[in-house]
Design a protein around this motif. Structure first.
Motif, PDB file in Angstrom:
ATOM      1  N   MET A   1       0.834  -1.206   0.000  1.00  9.80           N
ATOM      2  CA  MET A   1       0.000   0.000   0.000  1.00  9.80           C
ATOM      3  C   MET A   1       0.867   1.253   0.000  1.00  9.80           C
ATOM      4  O   MET A   1       0.583   2.234  -0.691  1.00  9.80           O
ATOM      5  N   SER A   2       1.950   1.219   0.759  1.00 13.11           N
ATOM      6  CA  SER A   2       2.869   2.362   0.824  1.00 13.11           C
ATOM      7  C   SER A   2       3.531   2.618  -0.519  1.00 13.11           C
ATOM      8  O   SER A   2       3.698   3.768  -0.944  1.00 13.11           O
ATOM      9  N   LEU A   3       3.898   1.538  -1.213  1.00 19.76           N
ATOM     10  CA  LEU A   3       4.518   1.662  -2.533  1.00 19.76           C
ATOM     11  C   LEU A   3       3.549   2.306  -3.512  1.00 19.76           C
ATOM     12  O   LEU A   3       3.917   3.212  -4.278  1.00 19.76           O
ATOM     13  N   ALA A   4       2.299   1.856  -3.499  1.00 17.83           N
ATOM     14  CA  ALA A   4       1.290   2.436  -4.389  1.00 17.83           C
ATOM     15  C   ALA A   4       1.091   3.918  -4.082  1.00 17.83           C
ATOM     16  O   ALA A   4       0.972   4.747  -4.995  1.00 17.83           O
ATOM     17  N   ALA A   5       1.056   4.254  -2.802  1.00 11.69           N
ATOM     18  CA  ALA A   5       0.884   5.652  -2.403  1.00 11.69           C
ATOM     19  C   ALA A   5       2.039   6.508  -2.904  1.00 11.69           C
ATOM     20  O   ALA A   5       1.844   7.634  -3.384  1.00 11.69           O
ATOM     21  N   ALA A   6       3.262   5.969  -2.820  1.00 11.18           N
ATOM     22  CA  ALA A   6       4.442   6.715  -3.272  1.00 11.18           C
ATOM     23  C   ALA A   6       4.417   6.910  -4.787  1.00 11.18           C
ATOM     24  O   ALA A   6       4.708   7.999  -5.290  1.00 11.18           O
ATOM     25  N   VAL A   7       4.049   5.865  -5.511  1.00 15.95           N
ATOM     26  CA  VAL A   7       4.001   5.945  -6.975  1.00 15.95           C
ATOM     27  C   VAL A   7       3.010   7.010  -7.436  1.00 15.95           C
ATOM     28  O   VAL A   7       3.267   7.746  -8.392  1.00 15.95           O
ATOM     29  N   TYR A   8       1.882   7.109  -6.741  1.00 15.58           N
ATOM     30  CA  TYR A   8       0.841   8.050  -7.152  1.00 15.58           C
ATOM     31  C   TYR A   8       0.901   9.381  -6.415  1.00 15.58           C
ATOM     32  O   TYR A   8      -0.008  10.199  -6.518  1.00 15.58           O
ATOM     33  N   GLY A   9       1.976   9.578  -5.659  1.00 17.77           N
ATOM     34  CA  GLY A   9       2.192  10.885  -5.038  1.00 17.77           C
ATOM     35  C   GLY A   9       1.207  11.237  -3.945  1.00 17.77           C
ATOM     36  O   GLY A   9       0.884  12.414  -3.736  1.00 17.77           O
ATOM     37  N   ILE A  10       0.728  10.248  -3.219  1.00 18.01           N
ATOM     38  CA  ILE A  10      -0.200  10.511  -2.118  1.00 18.01           C
ATOM     39  C   ILE A  10       0.577  10.989  -0.901  1.00 18.01           C
ATOM     40  O   ILE A  10       1.575  10.377  -0.499  1.00 18.01           O
TER      41      ILE A  10
ATOM     42  N   LEU B   1      -8.057  -4.650  -3.863  1.00 18.64           N
ATOM     43  CA  LEU B   1      -9.147  -3.679  -3.755  1.00 18.64           C
ATOM     44  C   LEU B   1      -8.733  -2.485  -2.896  1.00 18.64           C
ATOM     45  O   LEU B   1      -9.028  -1.338  -3.233  1.00 18.64           O
ATOM     46  N   MET B   2      -8.030  -2.752  -1.803  1.00 21.59           N
ATOM     47  CA  MET B   2      -7.596  -1.666  -0.934  1.00 21.59           C
ATOM     48  C   MET B   2      -6.645  -0.719  -1.652  1.00 21.59           C
ATOM     49  O   MET B   2      -6.722   0.501  -1.500  1.00 21.59           O
ATOM     50  N   ILE B   3      -5.736  -1.280  -2.436  1.00 19.41           N
ATOM     51  CA  ILE B   3      -4.798  -0.443  -3.189  1.00 19.41           C
ATOM     52  C   ILE B   3      -5.561   0.421  -4.185  1.00 19.41           C
ATOM     53  O   ILE B   3      -5.276   1.606  -4.348  1.00 19.41           O
ATOM     54  N   GLY B   4      -6.574  -0.168  -4.831  1.00 21.42           N
ATOM     55  CA  GLY B   4      -7.387   0.604  -5.761  1.00 21.42           C
ATOM     56  C   GLY B   4      -8.116   1.744  -5.079  1.00 21.42           C
ATOM     57  O   GLY B   4      -8.091   2.893  -5.541  1.00 21.42           O
TER      58      GLY B   4
ATOM     59  N   GLY C   1      -5.037   3.275   6.922  1.00 19.83           N
ATOM     60  CA  GLY C   1      -5.512   2.684   8.175  1.00 19.83           C
ATOM     61  C   GLY C   1      -7.006   2.413   8.145  1.00 19.83           C
ATOM     62  O   GLY C   1      -7.477   1.368   8.628  1.00 19.83           O
ATOM     63  N   GLU C   2      -7.755   3.339   7.569  1.00 15.58           N
ATOM     64  CA  GLU C   2      -9.214   3.165   7.463  1.00 15.58           C
ATOM     65  C   GLU C   2      -9.563   1.963   6.595  1.00 15.58           C
ATOM     66  O   GLU C   2     -10.478   1.193   6.912  1.00 15.58           O
ATOM     67  N   LEU C   3      -8.830   1.802   5.487  1.00 13.46           N
ATOM     68  CA  LEU C   3      -9.103   0.677   4.597  1.00 13.46           C
ATOM     69  C   LEU C   3      -8.782  -0.658   5.273  1.00 13.46           C
ATOM     70  O   LEU C   3      -9.522  -1.633   5.105  1.00 13.46           O
ATOM     71  N   LEU C   4      -7.704  -0.699   6.041  1.00  8.09           N
ATOM     72  CA  LEU C   4      -7.377  -1.923   6.772  1.00  8.09           C
ATOM     73  C   LEU C   4      -8.508  -2.300   7.721  1.00  8.09           C
ATOM     74  O   LEU C   4      -8.879  -3.473   7.841  1.00  8.09           O
ATOM     75  N   GLU C   5      -9.066  -1.297   8.380  1.00  4.15           N
ATOM     76  CA  GLU C   5     -10.159  -1.554   9.317  1.00  4.15           C
ATOM     77  C   GLU C   5     -11.424  -2.002   8.581  1.00  4.15           C
ATOM     78  O   GLU C   5     -12.094  -2.953   8.995  1.00  4.15           O
TER      79      GLU C   5
END
Length: 233
Positions: free
Chosen positions: A90-99, A138-141, A109-113
């Motif tokens: 999830m962190s890698l996806a966030a970094a790639v998309y500049g989140i 799905l969470m990554i999406g 954290g919300e998605l994990l819950e």
């Protein structure tokens, strides 16, 4: 209202001179869920791959809104790195998309819950069940919050609770204006949640439109989607 995604495929295939699909056109509108349905071999996956630019032989015009639409693709078969944990994926996806990191920490954290995956946050997906791997995809999406979701068979491997969680998040995304193109064989669920349909058979569009339109095409004005599917394919 302009479509978020407009697709006009003249033909597409994996070998020159041997197209798998022909004359496929579709649109994904803001806040709408379009179901791509059809029997095995109808050309659904080829259509998705053509939209994503993964087909070697293609004549098509694929346009996202404003020419630079942000989309998330959730494949039928989960793809992951053996050495990265769920959170690291999830962190890698966030970094790639500049989140932004603070936003990632909150939404991740919300998605994990929501998907009840907090307990395996730091586990490797190689030890996950098929359903858990599908949840990860799905969470990554959902983490990316794109304008368009392109989802291939999302219900395979999901238990009823996970399916409910997925549909709830999908409804939230649609309420903010995201559009969804979803390929699925689960026709009873598709009938309940989709705004319109693209029904494919033998590499072409057999019928398209709302459930009412599909019923008219099948000549079954009161029938469920399953019966229309049976007649048209």
């Amino acid at each position: 209202m302009e479509p978020l995604l407009r697709v006009e495929i003249e033909e597409a295939g994996y070998e020159a001179g041997k197209p798998k699909i022909k004359q496929v056109s579709l649109e994904v509108m803001p806040g709408k869920l379009t179901g791509l349905i059809g029997p095995n071999g109808a050309g659904k996956s080829t259509t998705l791959k053509a939209i994503l630019g993964l087909i070697p032989e293609i004549k098509a015009d694929v346009r996202f809104a404003d020419g630079h639409g942000k989309y998330a693709y959730v494949p039928e078969h989960p793809v992951f790195y053996d050495t990265l944990t769920l959170w690291e994926h999830m962190s890698l996806a966030a970094a790639v998309y500049g989140i932004d990191d603070a936003e990632f920490q909150r939404s991740g954290g919300e998605l994990l819950e929501k998907f009840r995956m907090t307990g395996v946050r730091n586990h490797l997906p190689g030890g996950f069940s098929k359903g858990m791997r599908q949840k990860m995809m799905l969470m990554i999406g959902f983490l990316l919050k794109p304008e368009v979701y392109i989802v291939d068979e999302p219900f395979i491997g999901l238990d009823p609770r996970a399916t409910k969680d997925f549909l709830g998040l999908l409804e939230e995304e649609r309420s903010r204006g995201a559009g969804v193109l979803m390929c699925t064989h689960v026709l009873d669920t598709a009938e309940r949640i989709c705004d319109d349909f693209i029904l494919m058979a033998d590499g072409r569009v057999a019928a398209k439109g709302t459930l009412h339109d599909i019923r008219l095409a099948a000549g079954l004005p009161e029938a469920p989607l399953f019966d229309c599917f049976d007649v048209l394919t």
